[in-house]
Design a protein around this motif. Structure first.
Motif, short mmCIF file in Angstrom:
data_model
loop_
_atom_site.label_atom_id
_atom_site.label_comp_id
_atom_site.label_asym_id
_atom_site.label_seq_id
_atom_site.Cartn_x
_atom_site.Cartn_y
_atom_site.Cartn_z
N ASP A 171 24.98 32.95 72.25
CA ASP A 171 24.12 34.03 71.72
C ASP A 171 22.87 33.44 71.06
N GLN A 177 20.63 35.28 68.56
CA GLN A 177 20.99 35.40 67.14
C GLN A 177 20.42 34.27 66.29
N ASP A 178 19.86 33.27 66.94
CA ASP A 178 19.41 32.07 66.23
C ASP A 178 17.90 32.20 65.95
#
Ligand code: SAM
Length: 232
Positions: free
Chosen positions: A197, A200-201
């Protein structure tokens, strides 16, 4: 000689107060970049407090520093360090740091001229870095030059050694063949686990468009390929 520049024999010779002077109560406008214009010397005279690990984020081959400045702004509590081999480019980034420091900014970002493929363990300690960024590295298309790629199995072990537990490495390129190489070697490496994902970073979002090379690819409507891995 323009092609020769000093390097520390080990990390105890690195004086971080030269790079982040404000943090150490020193004059923030004095530059030490390891170029002919702004030299550094390394010796054993550094006090232990000044050589303690301080860098959180490392940008390898930082070029004109777009990502370094974006990290500095977006992560005011973190210390960002750019490494770049071309002296004039390092001077440019250094002068920009100085201009921003004049305005009270950029005290958490610094840059140095070095060959990052050779000297990383002489600057950083084991388990000390939170993030390593490799943005749009030179592709070295010919097979006989693959060993010059900044991502290769030997150097990945070195990056893993220097990263903290759960620290992350980010690789972005516009060259699909090089991306496939990044994926192959990172997925194969026992010390790294791929992050799925990526959205999300927040740092992954920054590398997309902050670097000069990334902006160029954007203008030319080129593709970008990214892989983010965590140290396990
Ligand atoms: N990361 C920047 C960007 O995205 O705009 C620059 C990308 S540029 C294509 C690659 C950079 O890596 C160049 O500035 C080059 O001088 C630098 N570089 C290549 N090999 C290096 C090495 N061994 N150590 C430090 N920098 C290196």
């Amino acid at each position: 000689n323009e092609t020769l520049f000093p390097y520390p024999l080990n990390y105890n010779q690195v004086d971080w107060s030269l790079h982040y002077p404000k943090r150490f109560g020193k004059d923030p406008l004095k530059l030490c970049l390891n170029t002919l214009e702004y030299p550094i010397t390394y010796d054993d005279g550094v006090n232990a407090e000044n050589s303690r690990s301080i860098v959180d984020f490392l940008d390898i081959g930082c070029g004109f520093g777009g990502l370094c400045f974006a990290l500095s702004e977006n992560y005011p509590d973190k210390y960002t360090f750019g490494m770049e081999i071309r002296g004039k480019v390092v001077n440019y980034v250094g002068e920009k740091i100085r201009a921003l420091r004049n305005e009270g900014q950029a005290n958490n970002v610094s840059v140095i001229r070095t060959n990052a493929m050779r000297h990383l363990p002489q600057y950083f300690r084991k388990n000390s870095l939170e993030k390593i960024f490799i943005c749009f590295p030179d592709p070295h298309f010919k097979k006989k030059n693959y060993r010059r790629r900044i991502v290769n199995p030997g150097l990945l072990s070195e990056y893993a050694y220097l990263l903290k537990q759960n620290g992350r490495i980010y690789c972005i390129t516009d060259v699909e063949e090089l991306h496939n190489w990044h994926v192959l070697h990172l997925e194969k490496h026992k010390m790294f686990k791929r992050i799925q994902d990526v959205e999300q970073d927040s740092a992954a979002k920054l590398i997309w468009n902050s670097t000069e090379e990334g902006k160029k690819v954007e203008r030319n409507k080129g593709s970008k390929f990214i892989i983010v891995c965590e140290k396990v």
